[in-house]
Design an enzyme around this catalytic site. Sequence first.
Site, PDB file in Angstrom:
ATOM      1  N   CYS A  46      -4.004 -95.568 -54.734  1.00 15.34           N
ATOM      2  CA  CYS A  46      -2.672 -95.984 -55.186  1.00 15.34           C
ATOM      3  C   CYS A  46      -2.705 -96.274 -56.690  1.00 15.34           C
ATOM      4  O   CYS A  46      -3.777 -96.355 -57.304  1.00 15.34           O
ATOM      5  CB  CYS A  46      -2.212 -97.219 -54.406  1.00 15.34           C
ATOM      6  SG  CYS A  46      -3.007 -98.758 -54.918  1.00 15.34           S
ATOM      7  N   CYS A  52      -4.791 -99.266 -57.755  1.00 12.13           N
ATOM      8  CA  CYS A  52      -6.242 -99.035 -57.666  1.00 12.13           C
ATOM      9  C   CYS A  52      -6.720 -98.104 -58.772  1.00 12.13           C
ATOM     10  O   CYS A  52      -7.847 -98.236 -59.247  1.00 12.13           O
ATOM     11  CB  CYS A  52      -6.622 -98.502 -56.294  1.00 12.13           C
ATOM     12  SG  CYS A  52      -6.669 -99.807 -55.049  1.00 12.13           S
ATOM     13  N   GLU A  70     -10.562 -99.696 -52.225  1.00 14.71           N
ATOM     14  CA  GLU A  70     -11.167 -99.539 -53.553  1.00 14.71           C
ATOM     15  C   GLU A  70     -11.356-100.891 -54.217  1.00 14.71           C
ATOM     16  O   GLU A  70     -12.378-101.147 -54.877  1.00 14.71           O
ATOM     17  CB  GLU A  70     -10.270 -98.659 -54.446  1.00 14.71           C
ATOM     18  CG  GLU A  70     -10.083 -97.239 -53.930  1.00 14.71           C
ATOM     19  CD  GLU A  70      -8.886 -97.085 -52.996  1.00 14.71           C
ATOM     20  OE1 GLU A  70      -8.564 -98.034 -52.261  1.00 14.71           O
ATOM     21  OE2 GLU A  70      -8.285 -95.995 -53.012  1.00 14.71           O
ATOM     22  N   CYS A 108      -6.686-103.242 -51.045  1.00 14.60           N
ATOM     23  CA  CYS A 108      -7.112-101.867 -50.760  1.00 14.60           C
ATOM     24  C   CYS A 108      -8.631-101.768 -50.679  1.00 14.60           C
ATOM     25  O   CYS A 108      -9.359-102.614 -51.211  1.00 14.60           O
ATOM     26  CB  CYS A 108      -6.613-100.935 -51.859  1.00 14.60           C
ATOM     27  SG  CYS A 108      -4.848-100.582 -51.805  1.00 14.60           S
ATOM     28  N   ASN A 155      -9.965-101.701 -46.612  1.00 12.18           N
ATOM     29  CA  ASN A 155      -8.718-102.429 -46.829  1.00 12.18           C
ATOM     30  C   ASN A 155      -8.653-103.646 -45.908  1.00 12.18           C
ATOM     31  O   ASN A 155      -9.135-103.625 -44.777  1.00 12.18           O
ATOM     32  CB  ASN A 155      -7.480-101.534 -46.693  1.00 12.18           C
ATOM     33  CG  ASN A 155      -7.424-100.742 -45.406  1.00 12.18           C
ATOM     34  OD1 ASN A 155      -8.433-100.399 -44.811  1.00 12.18           O
ATOM     35  ND2 ASN A 155      -6.207-100.430 -44.978  1.00 12.18           N
ATOM     36  N   GLU A 186      -5.799-106.179 -44.738  1.00  8.04           N
ATOM     37  CA  GLU A 186      -4.378-106.534 -44.746  1.00  8.04           C
ATOM     38  C   GLU A 186      -4.174-107.986 -44.346  1.00  8.04           C
ATOM     39  O   GLU A 186      -5.105-108.674 -43.893  1.00  8.04           O
ATOM     40  CB  GLU A 186      -3.622-105.588 -43.800  1.00  8.04           C
ATOM     41  CG  GLU A 186      -3.705-104.142 -44.291  1.00  8.04           C
ATOM     42  CD  GLU A 186      -2.932-103.161 -43.429  1.00  8.04           C
ATOM     43  OE1 GLU A 186      -2.471-103.534 -42.332  1.00  8.04           O
ATOM     44  OE2 GLU A 186      -2.798-102.010 -43.859  1.00  8.04           O
TER      45      GLU A 186
HETATM   46  N1  THU Z   1      -4.854 -98.242 -48.876  1.00  9.25           N
HETATM   47  C1  THU Z   1      -6.121 -98.325 -49.383  1.00  9.25           C
HETATM   48  O1  THU Z   1      -6.907 -99.191 -48.979  1.00  9.25           O
HETATM   49  N2  THU Z   1      -6.485 -97.438 -50.328  1.00  9.25           N
HETATM   50  C2  THU Z   1      -5.735 -96.383 -50.748  1.00  9.25           C
HETATM   51  O2  THU Z   1      -6.185 -95.606 -51.587  1.00  9.25           O
HETATM   52  C3  THU Z   1      -4.385 -96.192 -50.192  1.00  9.25           C
HETATM   53  C4  THU Z   1      -3.875 -97.293 -49.340  1.00  9.25           C
HETATM   54  C5  THU Z   1      -4.480 -99.178 -47.819  1.00  9.25           C
HETATM   55  C6  THU Z   1      -3.538-100.271 -48.196  1.00  9.25           C
HETATM   56  C7  THU Z   1      -2.941-100.637 -46.857  1.00  9.25           C
HETATM   57  O3  THU Z   1      -3.784-101.564 -46.196  1.00  9.25           O
HETATM   58  C8  THU Z   1      -2.946 -99.336 -46.082  1.00  9.25           C
HETATM   59  O4  THU Z   1      -3.851 -98.486 -46.772  1.00  9.25           O
HETATM   60  C9  THU Z   1      -1.587 -98.678 -45.979  1.00  9.25           C
HETATM   61  O5  THU Z   1      -1.002 -98.544 -47.218  1.00  9.25           O
END
Ligand code: THU
Length: 128
Positions: free
Chosen positions: A83, A86, A52, A50, A39, A41
């Site tokens: 999520c 994704c 994925e 994310c 991920n 941000e």
């Molecule tokens: N996140 C992912 O990268 N993948 C997931 O399957 C769930 C959430 C990340 C997004 C964000 O950067 C952090 O987790 C918190 O939501």
Amino acid sequence: MTLFEKALSVRQNAHAPYSNFKVGAALRTKSGKEFVGCNVENAAYPQGTCAEAGAIAAMVAAGETGIDEIWVVANSSETVAPCGGCRQKLAEFSSPETLVVLAGVEGERERRTLGQLLPDSFSGEHLP
Ligand code: THU
């Protein structure tokens, strides 16, 4: 390296200064190639991506379009599943049988198929 090891390793590179929640993903394509993502941000929160999505982008950039299996690694007492967004992104390059393995940093916790995670999904077949 196994897909778990690759997801665990790339998770360390996650850029998650806002949530402090690092996620790693590693997938294998139908042709046997493997791609990873973490991920990423952003200070403008909705611009974050994310793990994925990162792995999918790397796969597509390499000219691959079919996912056989994906591992998602996070460090949480509750098992983390992709999520909603994704799940839809994965569906674009998967079949209902595509394996999605949910893991903690200690290893595998649960496995699902994409069909279980996203039943009745919208796809290009619905477009005219
Ligand atoms: N996140 C992912 O990268 N993948 C997931 O399957 C769930 C959430 C990340 C997004 C964000 O950067 C952090 O987790 C918190 O939501």
